[in-house]
Design a protein around this motif. Structure first.
Motif, PDB file in Angstrom:
ATOM      1  N   ILE A  65       0.872  -1.194   0.000  1.00  0.00           N
ATOM      2  CA  ILE A  65       0.000   0.000   0.000  1.00  0.00           C
ATOM      3  C   ILE A  65       0.903   1.236   0.000  1.00  0.00           C
ATOM      4  O   ILE A  65       2.091   1.149   0.287  1.00  0.00           O
ATOM      5  CB  ILE A  65      -0.942   0.031   1.231  1.00  0.00           C
ATOM      6  CG1 ILE A  65      -0.139  -0.018   2.530  1.00  0.00           C
ATOM      7  CG2 ILE A  65      -1.957  -1.100   1.159  1.00  0.00           C
ATOM      8  CD1 ILE A  65      -0.961   0.269   3.775  1.00  0.00           C
ATOM      9  N   THR A  66       0.277   2.385  -0.304  1.00  0.00           N
ATOM     10  CA  THR A  66       1.052   3.630  -0.386  1.00  0.00           C
ATOM     11  C   THR A  66       1.439   4.145   0.978  1.00  0.00           C
ATOM     12  O   THR A  66       2.583   4.494   1.222  1.00  0.00           O
ATOM     13  CB  THR A  66       0.187   4.703  -1.097  1.00  0.00           C
ATOM     14  OG1 THR A  66      -0.132   4.223  -2.400  1.00  0.00           O
ATOM     15  CG2 THR A  66       0.903   6.038  -1.179  1.00  0.00           C
ATOM     16  N   GLU A  67       0.452   4.159   1.884  1.00  0.00           N
ATOM     17  CA  GLU A  67       0.643   4.934   3.114  1.00  0.00           C
ATOM     18  C   GLU A  67      -0.157   4.329   4.269  1.00  0.00           C
ATOM     19  O   GLU A  67      -1.303   3.914   4.103  1.00  0.00           O
ATOM     20  CB  GLU A  67       0.133   6.355   2.834  1.00  0.00           C
ATOM     21  CG  GLU A  67       0.514   7.385   3.834  1.00  0.00           C
ATOM     22  CD  GLU A  67       0.081   8.794   3.359  1.00  0.00           C
ATOM     23  OE1 GLU A  67      -1.007   8.913   2.757  1.00  0.00           O
ATOM     24  OE2 GLU A  67       0.847   9.735   3.586  1.00  0.00           O
ATOM     25  N   ALA A  68       0.465   4.262   5.446  1.00  0.00           N
ATOM     26  CA  ALA A  68      -0.266   3.843   6.657  1.00  0.00           C
ATOM     27  C   ALA A  68       0.469   4.405   7.865  1.00  0.00           C
ATOM     28  O   ALA A  68       1.638   4.084   8.070  1.00  0.00           O
ATOM     29  CB  ALA A  68      -0.322   2.319   6.757  1.00  0.00           C
ATOM     30  N   TYR A  69      -0.218   5.285   8.606  1.00  0.00           N
ATOM     31  CA  TYR A  69       0.316   5.661   9.922  1.00  0.00           C
ATOM     32  C   TYR A  69      -0.857   5.914  10.864  1.00  0.00           C
ATOM     33  O   TYR A  69      -1.965   6.220  10.432  1.00  0.00           O
ATOM     34  CB  TYR A  69       1.298   6.844   9.863  1.00  0.00           C
ATOM     35  CG  TYR A  69       0.812   8.113   9.219  1.00  0.00           C
ATOM     36  CD1 TYR A  69       0.928   8.296   7.847  1.00  0.00           C
ATOM     37  CD2 TYR A  69       0.259   9.147   9.983  1.00  0.00           C
ATOM     38  CE1 TYR A  69       0.498   9.471   7.241  1.00  0.00           C
ATOM     39  CE2 TYR A  69      -0.163  10.328   9.390  1.00  0.00           C
ATOM     40  CZ  TYR A  69      -0.044  10.475   8.019  1.00  0.00           C
ATOM     41  OH  TYR A  69      -0.477  11.635   7.406  1.00  0.00           O
ATOM     42  N   ALA A  70      -0.601   5.711  12.153  1.00  0.00           N
ATOM     43  CA  ALA A  70      -1.682   5.591  13.141  1.00  0.00           C
ATOM     44  C   ALA A  70      -2.147   6.933  13.694  1.00  0.00           C
ATOM     45  O   ALA A  70      -1.343   7.834  13.907  1.00  0.00           O
ATOM     46  CB  ALA A  70      -1.198   4.723  14.305  1.00  0.00           C
ATOM     47  N   ASN A  71      -3.463   7.002  13.924  1.00  0.00           N
ATOM     48  CA  ASN A  71      -4.011   8.025  14.820  1.00  0.00           C
ATOM     49  C   ASN A  71      -3.890   7.403  16.208  1.00  0.00           C
ATOM     50  O   ASN A  71      -4.499   6.366  16.481  1.00  0.00           O
ATOM     51  CB  ASN A  71      -5.470   8.321  14.481  1.00  0.00           C
ATOM     52  CG  ASN A  71      -6.052   9.351  15.451  1.00  0.00           C
ATOM     53  OD1 ASN A  71      -5.883   9.226  16.669  1.00  0.00           O
ATOM     54  ND2 ASN A  71      -6.721  10.347  14.915  1.00  0.00           N
ATOM     55  N   THR A  72      -3.107   7.983  17.100  1.00  0.00           N
ATOM     56  CA  THR A  72      -2.802   7.337  18.385  1.00  0.00           C
ATOM     57  C   THR A  72      -3.624   7.910  19.545  1.00  0.00           C
ATOM     58  O   THR A  72      -3.378   7.575  20.707  1.00  0.00           O
ATOM     59  CB  THR A  72      -1.302   7.527  18.722  1.00  0.00           C
ATOM     60  OG1 THR A  72      -1.027   8.937  18.759  1.00  0.00           O
ATOM     61  CG2 THR A  72      -0.414   6.858  17.685  1.00  0.00           C
TER      62      THR A  72
END
Ligand code: WQD
Length: 337
Positions: free
Chosen positions: A299-306
């Motif tokens: 996938i292109t992009e994945a980062y968390a809302n923490t």
């Protein structure tokens, strides 16, 4: 209090055993040694001065799982890491993944829910989101049809737990990891990928130490700042500490629902080239890499809302990307030096 850690000699499992022992828990580590080695017990002992009880066990053997829980019927919680986790391999050998990741989970839950206390922490993954529409990714983001059989086993695992909690004494927390990297500061334990590493950071450190000729960067034509794909790289010790916080939440009956879900990331996205640059800075050496075509299924992009992990679970990642990369490099030098 006795806690079972399945996959307890693995990368995240061993780091979690250390943090559990640091908090005074009695730990029983289960592992079938298919992707780890018993020498990890020495590493754990060198850090904490305590060896966990170790049971070599393949959780696909239903009778063996039943015998284990008859013997350890004073268990108050299970942290379940044991699973196959190579995305590419899961595409080639889906039945291995469904047998190992699903059957084993079912057998453990069948026995755990016979005990007084059925507290269960499940090792899940941000891969269940596929390519999420909106960044950063919250726990309410839709769980999409997973990108691989590996991801599908995590999705199915969460559903099995949710259905079971509705009709049994099971209380569970699903932890959706982003990208775990790094190693304990002592360099006594760390990642031990078998064969050619599939993941970025072990491939980087093996290239830097001279084990690999060069790193292939899978694609620089993504719609990101520098064209390379973006992930949320979280230090494995931060991740391990989150498991202890989650376990205590269940043991203290602080969970608001029978099944709660938390994203575990730093909340910051880093591109492949940013990781390479950060590694060159912490290792003070140039990395040999080449841009090649995209990897199938990425996938292109994945980062968390923490926010939920920070404000509800009460946990926040402490280590920076540079610190995590420095610990991975120290570990690589220790095991290959
Ligand atoms: C990260 C980035 C690659 C290797 C998977 C699973 C996830 C978890 C972690 C188990 C991507 C790029 C990689 C290389 C590269 N698995 N890359 N060259 O794919 O984000 O996540 O592993 O717990 O559930 O989905 O991690 O480290 O493989 O890749 O350019 O040699 O690095 O394309 O953009 P991924 P990864």
């Amino acid at each position: 209090m006795k806690i079972v850690v399945t996959g307890g000699l693995g990368f995240i499992g061993s780091h979690t055993v250390v943090e559990l022992q640091n908090e005074g828990f009695e730990v029983v580590a289960i592992d079938n040694l298919s992707n780890s080695s018993e020498s990890v017990l020495e590493g754990i002992f060198n850090i904490t001065g305590k060896k966990p009880i170790f049971e070599k066990l393949d959780l696909r053997e239903k009778l063996a799982v039943q015998d284990f829980f008859k013997k350890h019927n004073d268990v108050v919680g299970v942290i379940h890491f044991a699973a196959s986790k190579a995305v590419g391999e899961s595409v080639e050998n889906p039945l291995l993944y469904y047998e190992n990741n699903i059957n084993a989970l079912v057998y453990v839950l069948q026995e755990l829910t016979k005990l007084n206390k059925a507290n269960f922490i499940f090792s899940s993954s941000c891969t269940v989101y596929g390519q999420a529409e909106k960044m950063p990714i919250t726990e309410n983001a839709p769980v999409q049809s997973a990108m691989s059989p590996y991801g599908n086993t995590k999705q199915i695992g969460e559903e099995i737990i949710t259905d079971t909690a509705k009709v049994t004494n099971l209380n569970s927390i699903l932890l959706r990891y982003f990208n775990p990297i790094g190693a304990h500061s002592s360099a006594e334990i760390g990642e031990l990928p078998l064969g050619v590493p599939q993941n970025l950071v072990p491939f980087i450190t093996q290239t830097a130490i001279g084990l690999r000729e060069k790193l292939s960067v899978f694609g620089d034509d993504y719609p990101t700042s520098d064209g390379t794909a973006v992930r949320d790289y979280i230090h494995v010790v931060d991740l391990a500490k989150a498991h202890v916080v989650a376990l205590k939440r269940l043991l203290d009956n602080k969970n608001l629902e029978k099944v709660e879900t938390f994203n575990l990331g730093t909340g910051t996205g880093s591109s492949v080239l940013e990781v390479i640059n950060a590694f060159e800075k912490v290792s003070n050496q140039k990395l040999n890499y080449q841009i090649v075509g995209r990897r199938e299924g990425d996938i292109t992009e994945a980062y968390a809302n923490t926010d939920k992990a920070n404000n509800v679970l009460g946990w926040k990642a402490q280590f920076s990307l540079e610190e995590a990369l420095a610990s991975a490099w120290k570990w690589e030098q220790k095991i290959r030096g």
